[in-house]
Motif scaffolding. Structure first.
Motif, PDB file in Angstrom:
ATOM      1  N   ASP A  99      -4.554  17.029   1.302  1.00 34.14           N
ATOM      2  CA  ASP A  99      -5.835  17.815   0.363  1.00 34.14           C
ATOM      3  C   ASP A  99      -5.717  19.838  -0.007  1.00 34.14           C
ATOM      4  O   ASP A  99      -6.323  20.108  -0.688  1.00 34.14           O
ATOM      5  CB  ASP A  99      -6.640  18.251   1.009  1.00 34.14           C
ATOM      6  N   ILE A 132       0.325   7.010   0.705  1.00 30.24           N
ATOM      7  CA  ILE A 132      -0.752   8.052   0.499  1.00 30.24           C
ATOM      8  C   ILE A 132      -1.857   7.572   1.412  1.00 30.24           C
ATOM      9  O   ILE A 132      -2.600   8.232   1.584  1.00 30.24           O
ATOM     10  CB  ILE A 132      -0.347   8.828  -0.914  1.00 30.24           C
ATOM     11  N   THR A 133      -2.143   6.817   0.422  1.00 25.43           N
ATOM     12  CA  THR A 133      -3.152   5.642   0.567  1.00 25.43           C
ATOM     13  C   THR A 133      -3.157   5.494   2.203  1.00 25.43           C
ATOM     14  O   THR A 133      -4.937   5.624   2.897  1.00 25.43           O
ATOM     15  CB  THR A 133      -3.044   4.181  -0.042  1.00 25.43           C
ATOM     16  N   ALA A 134      -2.447   5.158   2.640  1.00 23.91           N
ATOM     17  CA  ALA A 134      -2.616   4.919   4.402  1.00 23.91           C
ATOM     18  C   ALA A 134      -2.593   6.522   5.415  1.00 23.91           C
ATOM     19  O   ALA A 134      -3.492   5.601   6.184  1.00 23.91           O
ATOM     20  CB  ALA A 134      -0.861   3.933   4.886  1.00 23.91           C
ATOM     21  N   GLN A 171       0.806  -1.685  -0.050  1.00 18.02           N
ATOM     22  CA  GLN A 171      -0.101   0.088   0.319  1.00 18.02           C
ATOM     23  C   GLN A 171       1.053   1.214  -0.197  1.00 18.02           C
ATOM     24  O   GLN A 171       2.376   1.497   0.990  1.00 18.02           O
ATOM     25  CB  GLN A 171      -0.898   0.015   1.544  1.00 18.02           C
ATOM     26  N   SER A 172       0.602   2.628  -0.587  1.00 17.58           N
ATOM     27  CA  SER A 172       1.120   3.318  -0.739  1.00 17.58           C
ATOM     28  C   SER A 172       1.111   4.375   0.497  1.00 17.58           C
ATOM     29  O   SER A 172       0.080   4.233   1.277  1.00 17.58           O
ATOM     30  CB  SER A 172       0.603   4.274  -2.259  1.00 17.58           C
ATOM     31  N   GLN A 229      -4.881   8.445   4.101  1.00 18.72           N
ATOM     32  CA  GLN A 229      -5.867   8.923   3.720  1.00 18.72           C
ATOM     33  C   GLN A 229      -7.034   8.217   4.833  1.00 18.72           C
ATOM     34  O   GLN A 229      -8.260   8.566   5.104  1.00 18.72           O
ATOM     35  CB  GLN A 229      -6.340   8.564   2.032  1.00 18.72           C
ATOM     36  N   GLU A 230      -6.426   6.562   4.813  1.00 17.79           N
ATOM     37  CA  GLU A 230      -7.440   5.461   5.389  1.00 17.79           C
ATOM     38  C   GLU A 230      -7.373   5.184   6.906  1.00 17.79           C
ATOM     39  O   GLU A 230      -8.038   5.006   7.502  1.00 17.79           O
ATOM     40  CB  GLU A 230      -7.026   4.140   4.623  1.00 17.79           C
ATOM     41  N   HIS A 231      -6.413   5.963   7.325  1.00 16.58           N
ATOM     42  CA  HIS A 231      -6.019   6.174   9.234  1.00 16.58           C
ATOM     43  C   HIS A 231      -6.602   7.571   9.374  1.00 16.58           C
ATOM     44  O   HIS A 231      -5.616   8.499   9.073  1.00 16.58           O
ATOM     45  CB  HIS A 231      -4.425   5.934   9.459  1.00 16.58           C
ATOM     46  N   SER A 234      -3.830  10.887  10.080  1.00  9.52           N
ATOM     47  CA  SER A 234      -4.119  12.846   9.041  1.00  9.52           C
ATOM     48  C   SER A 234      -4.317  13.494  10.235  1.00  9.52           C
ATOM     49  O   SER A 234      -4.170  14.092   9.640  1.00  9.52           O
ATOM     50  CB  SER A 234      -5.900  12.137   8.525  1.00  9.52           C
ATOM     51  N   GLU A 274       6.702   7.359  -4.645  1.00 14.77           N
ATOM     52  CA  GLU A 274       6.668   7.874  -3.528  1.00 14.77           C
ATOM     53  C   GLU A 274       8.384   8.363  -2.714  1.00 14.77           C
ATOM     54  O   GLU A 274       8.052   9.028  -2.161  1.00 14.77           O
ATOM     55  CB  GLU A 274       5.181   7.504  -2.492  1.00 14.77           C
TER      56      GLU A 274
END
Length: 170
Positions: free
Chosen positions: A27, A5-7, A2-3, A9-11, A15, A63
């Motif tokens: 954002d 950035i995705t991690a 997993q990237s 966004q998902e946690h 964030s 990344e």
């Protein structure tokens, strides 16, 4: 894999930590000004801070690309070689922008200020690092690496304000 950035966004807790005290939000990647690298390499805004600063990936790739930070006052510097290194900096010393001399003493003073207003900071740092699977080096190591990247590797990453063909201050 997993990237990062995705991690992020998902946690939500990651964030939240990165937004404050990290002052890093995915954002806020639009710089609002037309800029380019003097070298002609690709430049991609991907995050920003509350004061109008922006983070850019430099060159081609993912990344692992070098990360340039441009503030809203016309200053810019390379701050990390890859997103993992940037996140280590934000997880260990979110006050890095105020470390002008890159010293342990300066960082300790800033850390004390942050801890005074946010006593749970070490716990939040640990949770965010664990969620991202990132190790946290010492403040001394992080600041030494920041200095090395900004002063040595960064000399080849000059940000230009395109309309006036003027470089940002390093």
């Amino acid at each position: 894999m997993q990237s990062l950035i995705t991690a992020i966004q998902e946690h939500a807790d990651v964030s939240c930590y990165l937004a404050w005290p990290g002052d890093f939000e995915l954002d806020r990647g639009d710089h609002g000004e037309e800029v380019h690298l003097a070298s002609g390499a690709a430049l991609e805004g991907f995050a920003g801070d509350g004061a109008g600063g922006r983070y850019f990936f430099c060159g081609d790739g993912g990344e692992e690309r070098p990360v340039l930070y441009a503030d809203s006052e016309g200053g810019a510097a390379l701050v990390a070689i890859g997103l993992p290194e940037l996140l280590r900096l934000l997880l260990v010393a979110p006050w890095w922008r105020d470390c002008r001399a890159f010293t342990a003493e300066e960082s300790a003073e800033l850390a004390a200020e942050y801890l005074e207003g946010m006593p749970d900071l070490p716990v939040r740092q640990g949770r965010a690092a664990a969620a991202l699977g990132i190790d946290r080096p010492t403040e001394t190591d992080v600041l030494a690496r920041l200095r090395e990247v900004a002063t040595e590797a960064g000399k080849d990453f000059i940000l230009i304000y395109t309309p006036q063909d003027e470089s940002y201050d390093r």
